[in-house]
Write a protein that holds these residues in place. Sequence first.
Motif, mmCIF file in Angstrom:
data_model
loop_
_atom_site.group_PDB
_atom_site.id
_atom_site.type_symbol
_atom_site.label_atom_id
_atom_site.label_comp_id
_atom_site.label_asym_id
_atom_site.label_seq_id
_atom_site.Cartn_x
_atom_site.Cartn_y
_atom_site.Cartn_z
ATOM 1 N N GLU A 2 47.261 -34.524 -132.742
ATOM 2 C CA GLU A 2 47.703 -33.357 -132.060
ATOM 3 C C GLU A 2 47.327 -33.181 -131.058
ATOM 4 O O GLU A 2 46.100 -33.472 -130.405
ATOM 5 N N ARG A 5 46.024 -28.106 -125.798
ATOM 6 C CA ARG A 5 46.879 -27.205 -125.095
ATOM 7 C C ARG A 5 45.988 -26.131 -124.577
ATOM 8 O O ARG A 5 45.313 -25.590 -124.917
ATOM 9 N N ARG A 62 45.233 -25.778 -129.537
ATOM 10 C CA ARG A 62 46.087 -26.926 -129.961
ATOM 11 C C ARG A 62 47.515 -26.247 -129.829
ATOM 12 O O ARG A 62 47.873 -25.334 -129.923
ATOM 13 N N GLU A 63 48.570 -27.558 -129.867
ATOM 14 C CA GLU A 63 50.002 -27.499 -129.791
ATOM 15 C C GLU A 63 50.346 -26.596 -131.023
ATOM 16 O O GLU A 63 51.341 -25.610 -130.816
ATOM 17 N N SER A 64 49.944 -26.822 -131.853
ATOM 18 C CA SER A 64 50.563 -26.223 -133.203
ATOM 19 C C SER A 64 50.001 -24.635 -133.391
ATOM 20 O O SER A 64 50.611 -23.997 -133.983
ATOM 21 N N LEU A 65 49.086 -24.255 -132.480
ATOM 22 C CA LEU A 65 49.015 -22.969 -132.630
ATOM 23 C C LEU A 65 49.495 -22.103 -131.397
ATOM 24 O O LEU A 65 49.267 -21.054 -131.300
ATOM 25 N N SER A 66 50.388 -22.712 -130.625
ATOM 26 C CA SER A 66 50.941 -22.164 -129.470
ATOM 27 C C SER A 66 51.578 -20.763 -129.866
ATOM 28 O O SER A 66 51.432 -19.778 -129.215
ATOM 29 N N ARG A 101 39.700 -29.216 -131.944
ATOM 30 C CA ARG A 101 40.454 -29.295 -133.201
ATOM 31 C C ARG A 101 39.443 -28.530 -134.196
ATOM 32 O O ARG A 101 39.799 -27.716 -135.326
ATOM 33 N N GLY A 106 41.729 -27.222 -137.083
ATOM 34 C CA GLY A 106 42.735 -28.401 -137.141
ATOM 35 C C GLY A 106 41.817 -29.691 -137.734
ATOM 36 O O GLY A 106 41.302 -30.507 -137.683
#
Length: 106
Positions: A2, A5, A62-66, A101, A106
């Motif tokens: 991942e 961000r 991180r991207e998935s937490l955007s 992470r 993450g």
Amino acid sequence: MERVRLVYTTFPDAETALAVGEALVRARLAACVNVLPGMRSVYAWKGAVEKAEEVVAILKSRESLSGPLAAALKARHPYETPIILHLPVAEADPDTEAWIRAETGG
């Protein structure tokens, strides 16, 4: 793996930025929030040109937490329409990525 961000936003003052930043770090949505005071802004708002003193905040996440990060930021932000820019990171030091992470679950 991942990607890291960065999220760019502005606040009316450092105290507000630090308080919101702390809440986001405690919620593990951001590993770190940098608050940079002393910015002057000129911007268009509802048909007028405005000027204001502001501070910049740069959030490391991180991207998935955007999505969750943006929602939490909006919920805590004093502006009617806060600036929230998600900036992809092309490359980061592996130790930096691992730290972000780890600090964001993450």
